[in-house]
Design a protein around this motif. Sequence first.
Motif, PDB file in Angstrom:
ATOM      1  N   ALA A  23     -10.604  14.040  -6.663  1.00  0.00           N
ATOM      2  CA  ALA A  23     -10.117  12.679  -6.438  1.00  0.00           C
ATOM      3  C   ALA A  23      -8.750  12.679  -5.748  1.00  0.00           C
ATOM      4  O   ALA A  23      -8.466  11.803  -4.939  1.00  0.00           O
ATOM      5  CB  ALA A  23     -10.021  11.921  -7.764  1.00  0.00           C
ATOM      6  N   PHE A  24      -7.935  13.665  -6.076  1.00  0.00           N
ATOM      7  CA  PHE A  24      -6.567  13.770  -5.539  1.00  0.00           C
ATOM      8  C   PHE A  24      -6.350  15.200  -5.040  1.00  0.00           C
ATOM      9  O   PHE A  24      -5.690  16.003  -5.714  1.00  0.00           O
ATOM     10  CB  PHE A  24      -5.535  13.430  -6.626  1.00  0.00           C
ATOM     11  N   THR A  55      -2.628  11.732  -3.716  1.00  0.00           N
ATOM     12  CA  THR A  55      -3.208  10.696  -2.868  1.00  0.00           C
ATOM     13  C   THR A  55      -4.702  10.631  -3.163  1.00  0.00           C
ATOM     14  O   THR A  55      -5.402  11.650  -3.120  1.00  0.00           O
ATOM     15  CB  THR A  55      -2.991  11.019  -1.372  1.00  0.00           C
ATOM     16  N   ASN A  56      -5.201   9.447  -3.458  1.00  0.00           N
ATOM     17  CA  ASN A  56      -6.595   9.260  -3.849  1.00  0.00           C
ATOM     18  C   ASN A  56      -7.501   9.221  -2.616  1.00  0.00           C
ATOM     19  O   ASN A  56      -7.723   8.169  -2.026  1.00  0.00           O
ATOM     20  CB  ASN A  56      -6.728   7.984  -4.666  1.00  0.00           C
ATOM     21  N   SER A  60     -12.716   8.912  -7.996  1.00  0.00           N
ATOM     22  CA  SER A  60     -11.980   9.217  -9.217  1.00  0.00           C
ATOM     23  C   SER A  60     -12.727   8.652 -10.421  1.00  0.00           C
ATOM     24  O   SER A  60     -13.738   7.971 -10.280  1.00  0.00           O
ATOM     25  CB  SER A  60     -10.570   8.619  -9.154  1.00  0.00           C
ATOM     26  N   PRO A  65     -12.558   6.139  -3.510  1.00  0.00           N
ATOM     27  CA  PRO A  65     -11.219   6.444  -2.997  1.00  0.00           C
ATOM     28  C   PRO A  65     -10.549   5.217  -2.386  1.00  0.00           C
ATOM     29  O   PRO A  65     -11.202   4.376  -1.777  1.00  0.00           O
ATOM     30  CB  PRO A  65     -11.469   7.518  -1.940  1.00  0.00           C
ATOM     31  N   LEU A 101      -3.445   2.261  -7.548  1.00  0.00           N
ATOM     32  CA  LEU A 101      -4.616   2.384  -6.675  1.00  0.00           C
ATOM     33  C   LEU A 101      -5.032   1.028  -6.116  1.00  0.00           C
ATOM     34  O   LEU A 101      -5.906   0.944  -5.252  1.00  0.00           O
ATOM     35  CB  LEU A 101      -5.790   3.029  -7.424  1.00  0.00           C
TER      36      LEU A 101
END
Length: 170
Positions: A23-24, A55-56, A60, A65, A101
Amino acid sequence: YMPDGLVYGREKVVQATAAAQNAFPDFQLVVDDVVWRGDDVKGFDTSMPSTALGTNTGWSFFGPPTGKKICRRGIANCFTVANRIVEEWVVHDDVTVVKQLGLNLDEVINNLIERGYCDDGEKEPAASERVHGEETPVPLPPEPKDEHDVEGLIKRAYAETFNWRMVGKV
């Protein structure tokens, strides 16, 4: 003990770490300090406050994203014996992550409930991975007969907390 529930065994911890890295991908965890006590015979208690940055760019726990950066505070408290973490409590500010987010907190919570992450039903935990020499705990004692059954209350509380690891009962 993770923010989204109890986790037994290293495999689920590894899966959660891999999911966070997906995710990151630029995820950085900066441990701000380490406070500890103990020795190599009785074991060590440690407490590690940290800051997470990333940073996404991948899916997640919260959804698709967003391309947004996050900065999250957290803390991990561990008990380690013979170089093995036998218990860990992890807390981090997921509400801040959801807001950073740009997601709607109520929608995220409802989505997690639909996915079964917030089930607070009364059920005994499944058999969990135990360390060498540990056995599956004995069945839970019966519920106390009434509010005056202090002995029954204490026996049940100890069994739930220490044998069955139902820390939410504390």
